[in-house]
Motif scaffolding. Structure first.
Motif, PDB file in Angstrom:
ATOM      1  N   SER A  99       0.874  -1.173   0.000  1.00  0.00           N
ATOM      2  CA  SER A  99       0.000   0.000   0.000  1.00  0.00           C
ATOM      3  C   SER A  99       0.913   1.224   0.000  1.00  0.00           C
ATOM      4  CB  SER A  99      -0.906  -0.009   1.236  1.00  0.00           C
ATOM      5  OG  SER A  99      -0.120   0.153   2.405  1.00  0.00           O
ATOM      6  N   HIS A 139      -7.929   7.580   4.127  1.00  0.00           N
ATOM      7  CA  HIS A 139      -7.604   6.495   5.060  1.00  0.00           C
ATOM      8  C   HIS A 139      -6.302   5.782   4.663  1.00  0.00           C
ATOM      9  CE1 HIS A 139      -8.449   2.860   2.664  1.00  0.00           C
ATOM     10  NE2 HIS A 139      -9.310   3.642   2.021  1.00  0.00           N
ATOM     11  N   GLU A 140      -5.892   5.892   3.383  1.00  0.00           N
ATOM     12  CA  GLU A 140      -4.664   5.226   2.969  1.00  0.00           C
ATOM     13  C   GLU A 140      -3.428   5.794   3.668  1.00  0.00           C
ATOM     14  OE1 GLU A 140      -3.857   4.725  -1.122  1.00  0.00           O
ATOM     15  OE2 GLU A 140      -5.723   3.677  -1.568  1.00  0.00           O
ATOM     16  N   HIS A 186      -2.503   1.189  10.288  1.00  0.00           N
ATOM     17  CA  HIS A 186      -3.487   0.106  10.307  1.00  0.00           C
ATOM     18  C   HIS A 186      -3.322  -0.834  11.493  1.00  0.00           C
ATOM     19  CE1 HIS A 186      -4.867   1.424   6.390  1.00  0.00           C
ATOM     20  NE2 HIS A 186      -3.642   1.312   5.902  1.00  0.00           N
ATOM     21  N   GLN A 237      -8.027   6.157  16.684  1.00  0.00           N
ATOM     22  CA  GLN A 237      -8.818   5.009  16.257  1.00  0.00           C
ATOM     23  C   GLN A 237     -10.210   5.429  15.813  1.00  0.00           C
ATOM     24  OE1 GLN A 237      -8.403   2.712  19.842  1.00  0.00           O
ATOM     25  NE2 GLN A 237      -6.838   1.353  18.949  1.00  0.00           N
ATOM     26  N   ILE A 290      -9.872   6.862  12.324  1.00  0.00           N
ATOM     27  CA  ILE A 290      -9.684   5.771  11.365  1.00  0.00           C
ATOM     28  C   ILE A 290     -11.009   5.102  11.057  1.00  0.00           C
ATOM     29  CG2 ILE A 290      -8.641   3.483  11.054  1.00  0.00           C
ATOM     30  CD1 ILE A 290      -6.258   4.536  12.732  1.00  0.00           C
ATOM     31  N   ALA A 291     -11.821   4.898  12.107  1.00  0.00           N
ATOM     32  CA  ALA A 291     -13.125   4.259  11.927  1.00  0.00           C
ATOM     33  C   ALA A 291     -14.055   5.127  11.081  1.00  0.00           C
ATOM     34  CB  ALA A 291     -13.751   3.972  13.289  1.00  0.00           C
ATOM     35  N   LYS A 343     -13.101   4.879   7.367  1.00  0.00           N
ATOM     36  CA  LYS A 343     -13.145   3.561   6.743  1.00  0.00           C
ATOM     37  C   LYS A 343     -14.309   3.475   5.756  1.00  0.00           C
ATOM     38  CE  LYS A 343     -13.221  -1.387   7.776  1.00  0.00           C
ATOM     39  NZ  LYS A 343     -13.307  -2.413   8.832  1.00  0.00           N
ATOM     40  N   GLU A 344     -14.049   2.867   4.592  1.00  0.00           N
ATOM     41  CA  GLU A 344     -15.083   2.753   3.558  1.00  0.00           C
ATOM     42  C   GLU A 344     -15.237   1.304   3.121  1.00  0.00           C
ATOM     43  OE1 GLU A 344     -15.170   6.256   0.630  1.00  0.00           O
ATOM     44  OE2 GLU A 344     -13.071   6.119   1.180  1.00  0.00           O
ATOM     45  N   PRO A 358     -13.476   1.605  -1.029  1.00  0.00           N
ATOM     46  CA  PRO A 358     -12.783   2.886  -1.153  1.00  0.00           C
ATOM     47  C   PRO A 358     -12.441   3.278  -2.588  1.00  0.00           C
ATOM     48  CG  PRO A 358     -11.362   1.203  -0.184  1.00  0.00           C
ATOM     49  CD  PRO A 358     -12.734   0.649  -0.195  1.00  0.00           C
TER      50      PRO A 358
END
Length: 882
Positions: free
Chosen positions: A430, A622-623, A627, A647, A650-651, A654-655, A658
């Motif tokens: 990634s 989000h990338e 993680h 966190q 991040i939540a 999140k998709e 994406p």
């Protein structure tokens, strides 16, 4: 319809009907060269065989019988005669050469009676039985599928038992015993008696050669070399001449130039008292052509004259097979010789200098896909030949690399910083792996296709890359990888061959690609000829500098997100993403703006007025975030925020999907200050360059545009920002704002989008993904099967799907230019480096392609080839219309 043509009836331009071998045998016959008599069963007959459920039609069987009767008259020999037996070879021959992929049978026509007749006729009993045992072996393997090793083991055991060093030590009695053992193998394997009837042998052999068109190795070869599955093969039936008939006989293969270096000198091998298969199979070690010169000086000089005549006649390096029978020379085949990329370039350039071909022909002689092989380090063929590969994946990026394996980006970087050569091995990669990727000699993944992240980045960096190695089981926690049941811990040594996709244990020596003056000459000719321009995908000054060395005309794609993945920048980007309000984003945006301004300034300095197209931020936010738990803890500490807050963010980001979510221009609509920061950096860098007296052409590209209102909304905000910057500096500056066309809808409304876009650039990866509904990172689970079954002709992420994706592109080109006649249109996906795709792009009016730096030379050559072919087609049409 005529299905059989004698060599005296054909010509070199009948390749589609007679196959390459048959057409060339006919041409050599027409030139008066010493070719054994024979005939070709055409590719039409192959198609009829397949239509007839893999059975020879009765009409063809009758025509074969008539052809053999005519051959008997021409040779004054008789098929199935004891006194003067006529023996033939049966060989395949497709329109496009496929060396070693299909089947051959020699000495056909022998049986228990004719073998004795041949012995009496030649007064050489050992020779006759040697021919018979060869027929039994080849016929059993080709016609009945008895494994070659079964026959070889009988032969090997017999020689060991009698302490023979070579086949030549076998006596007549030995060969008679081996022939009997071979015939017994037919019974033991359930195939019954060896057919005594030569006519039956011939019919079965012809059918077997037709059938071999569909054998697995032939299918794989065609797939690798993009050869049409439907052209079929011809069959050549030729009077046997015998290189194994005594001490003044032999066989050989020669190239009219060195196929490795391209040097203008005859290059070949000769094997005394042997048949051609002995040279090809390697059962005996041949000597150079000096063996022929010593044995038969006059025949040697005759051969040199014939070889030179063939090269002059075909205007290309030839691969010639020949046989010497009792001192008399026969030519069995000529074809354009296979050669290394280095040799291909040298031969093409040299033959122009010699006046043998023109520049246009030279440009067509070199495969653009071979060019990158001349630019990367490589393992020598003899080094690889001595190794056994651990496994194989997809050859994503050429080159040769060796080092110690590591399984995380950080550990790879640490090892690199400690002075180690590193191979990064991941399940997949990634953007956050960029640090480790940059530190590695090669990138290897167990998942992903040819346009996966790992593949694209490896090519962009000019690094060796192998992806989709399904036999790799990567265990990051245990710091180990399992390959076919064997565990290799972190630090194990591995060599990676990006040209073949193979992995080898240990450290293999690699050679650096050196400057090739012949390649530079060829590329200079190509740049003068090509109509489709070639720019580079370059994200850093180093990438761009490399691309410029290779002849790039500018930058067609700078992916700004790649500028954020260096360790210090990544933390600033994460601070931006964590910010809850525009006010909170101001400080990290300002820091990133300063960094990007300097990046763009350095790129513009290198460009020296060449166009630079910068794509604004494309991936979802989000990338950029961590993680795993350990990294979340580390980042939270660095940002001085509670882990729970990180966190939670991040939540929120999140998709579920994406690739189709909150990214590209959609990100800009919700966070317009990010794009405003980026255009500020672009304009500030451009103004600074302009003040230094260097011309500058900023092209700003907006990704993922779907609708005209979306484009108009974004453009209005960016233009307002840019105009304010220009007014404040009191400096005029020409700039353009265009779009990346990567949505099927964008293609359908391209005339609307052209109202507000200054240029189009196709993002073929996403356009292919969305047209097919394939995830390019997950196609490894089904794509190989689709290719094997012929459901897909090629990987659509590697070579353009003309019927679907290509149709969308043509629609967009036509619609866009209906609104703006001179609308600039490019292609910036990796498909832009594919020669077949470039040919299509030229046909629909694409102005330029943009590719990874190491693909620039190949794309330049492919563009020139497209132009030459279009010119030839125009000339052909003009002649036909008269």
């Amino acid at each position: 319809m005529q299905q059989i043509y004698f060599f005296s009836e054909g010509r070199r331009d009948m390749r589609q009907l007679l196959g390459g071998k048959g057409a060339n045998l006919a041409e050599m016959t027409r030139l008066g060269l010493p070719v054994p008599q024979g005939f070709t069963i055409s590719t039409v007959a192959c198609h009829e065989y397949e239509k007839n459920e893999n059975q020879l039609p009765e009409t063809l069987r009758q025509e074969i019988t008539q052809a053999m009767q005519r051959l008997e008259t021409l040779t004054d020999k008789k098929f199935n005669a004891v006194e003067t037996p006529l023996l033939v070879s049966v060989r395949s021959g497709a329109a496009i050469s496929m060396p070693g992929m299909m089947d051959t049978i020699l000495n056909l026509g022998l049986n228990e009676q004719t073998v004795r007749g041949l012995a009496r006729q030649t007064n050489n009993e050992r020779f006759a039985w040697d021919c018979y045992r060869r027929l039994l072996q080849m016929f059993g393997n080709v016609v009945y599928g008895i494994p070659e090793q079964v026959f070889d083991s009988v032969l090997t055991d017999y020689k060991k038992q009698h302490q023979y060093q070579s086949d030549l030590d076998l006596t007549t009695a030995d060969l008679q015993k081996i022939a009997a053992d071979f015939k017994a193998l037919y019974q033991e394997t359930g195939h019954g008696e060896f057919p005594e009837s030569p006519q039956k042998q011939l019919e079965l052999a012809v059918a077997a050669v037709f059938k071999s068109w569909q054998n697995p190795r032939a299918q794989v070869y065609r797939r690798l070399h993009h050869i049409d599955n439907n052209i079929g093969t011809a069959v050549n039936v030729q009077t046997m001449v015998f290189g194994n008939s005594g001490a003044n006989s032999g066989t050989g293969v020669a190239f009219t130039r060195d196929p490795v270096s391209g040097q203008r000198k005859i290059f070949g091998e000769f094997l005394a008292n042997a048949q051609g298969e002995d040279v090809v199979s390697g059962v005996r070690t041949p000597e150079g052509l000096q063996g022929l010169a010593k044995m038969a000086p006059a025949a040697y000089q005759q051969f040199l004259t014939a070889a030179n005549q063939l090269e002059q006649h075909y205007a290309d390096m030839q691969d010639v097979e020949f046989t010497l029978e009792h001192g008399k020379l026969y030519l069995l085949q000529t074809r354009d010789g296979k050669r290394t990329p280095k040799a291909a370039v040298r031969i093409a350039v040299d033959q122009v200098k010699e006046g043998l071909i023109d520049r246009q022909t030279a440009l067509l002689r070199v495969n653009p896909e071979q060019i990158s092989d001349l630019l990367h380090p490589e393992f020598a063929p003899e080094v690889l030949a001595a190794q056994t590969p651990l496994t194989k994946g997809l050859p994503a990026s050429p080159g040769a690399a060796a080092g110690k394996i590591y399984f995380t980006a950080n550990r790879a970087k640490d090892a690199h910083d400690a002075g180690e050569k590193v191979i990064l091995v991941r399940q997949d990669t990634s953007p956050e792996d960029i640090v480790g990727m940059a530190a590695s000699e090669a990138i290897v993944t167990s998942r992903g296709g040819m346009t996966s992240h790992a593949a694209v980045v490896a090519r962009g960096m000019g690094k060796c890359g192998v992806v989709g190695c399904e036999n790799l089981v990567v265990d990051e926690k245990q710091h180990q990888v399992t390959i076919k049941g064997t565990v290799y811990p972190e630090g194990s040594e591995l060599s990676v061959d990006g040209a073949s996709g193979q992995l080898f244990p240990g450290i293999l020596p690699a050679t650096q690609a050196s400057q090739d003056d012949n390649l530079q000459t060829l590329l200079n000719w190509a740049q003068e000829t090509g109509e489709v321009g070639v720019a580079a995908n370059a994200d850093t000054p180093a990438d761009f500098a490399q691309a410029l060395k290779f002849g790039a005309q500018g930058i067609g794609l700078t992916r700004t997100e790649h500028m954020f993945f260096k360790e210090d920048r990544l933390m600033k980007m994460r601070r931006l993403i964590i910010a809850a309000t525009a006010t909170d984003r101001a400080e990290p945006l300002a820091e990133l703006q300063k960094l990007q301004t300097e990046d763009f300034y350095q790129i513009y300095r290198l460009a020296q007025g060449k166009t630079v197209t910068i794509r604004l931020l494309d991936p979802p936010l989000h990338e950029f975030l961590p993680h795993d738990a350990a990294e979340i803890t580390e980042v939270a500490e660095a940002l001085a925020i509670p882990e729970s807050k990180l966190q939670q963010r991040i939540a929120v980001l999140k998709e579920a999907n994406p690739m189709l979510g909150h990214r590209g221009c959609r990100l800009a609509v919700t966070y317009p200050d990010i794009y405003e920061m980026q255009v500020t950096a672009i304009i500030d860098a451009a103004l600074r360059i302009k003040q230094e007296g260097i011309p500058v052409k900023p092209h700003i590209m907006l990704p993922l545009i779907d609708t005209l209102p979306e484009l108009q909304w974004l453009r209005a905000r960016l233009v307002k920002k840019i105009n304010a910057l220009l007014a404040a500096s009191n400096t005029p500056l020409h700039y353009q704002i265009g779009i990346m066309v990567e949505m099927p809808r964008a293609c359908m409304v391209a005339d609307q989008l052209a109202e507000a876009a200054d240029f189009f650039s196709f993002g073929t990866n996403d356009l292919t993904q969305l047209t097919f509904g394939y995830s390019r990172d997950d196609i490894g689970s089904f794509l190989p099967t689709y290719l094997e079954q012929g459901i897909l002709k090629a990987d659509p992420f590697k070579s353009l799907d003309v019927d679907g994706v290509g149709a969308f592109m043509k629609m967009a080109v036509d619609k866009g230019r209906s609104q703006q006649r001179s609308l600039p249109i490019g292609v910036c996906g990796e498909i832009g480096g594919d020669p077949a795709s470039i040919n299509y792009f030229a046909s629909i009016g694409i102005d330029y392609v943009s590719v990874s730096p190491f693909r620039v030379p190949g794309a330049i050559l492919a563009s020139a080839q497209a132009a030459v072919r279009r010119q030839y087609q125009f000339q052909k049409s003009a002649v036909q219309s008269r």
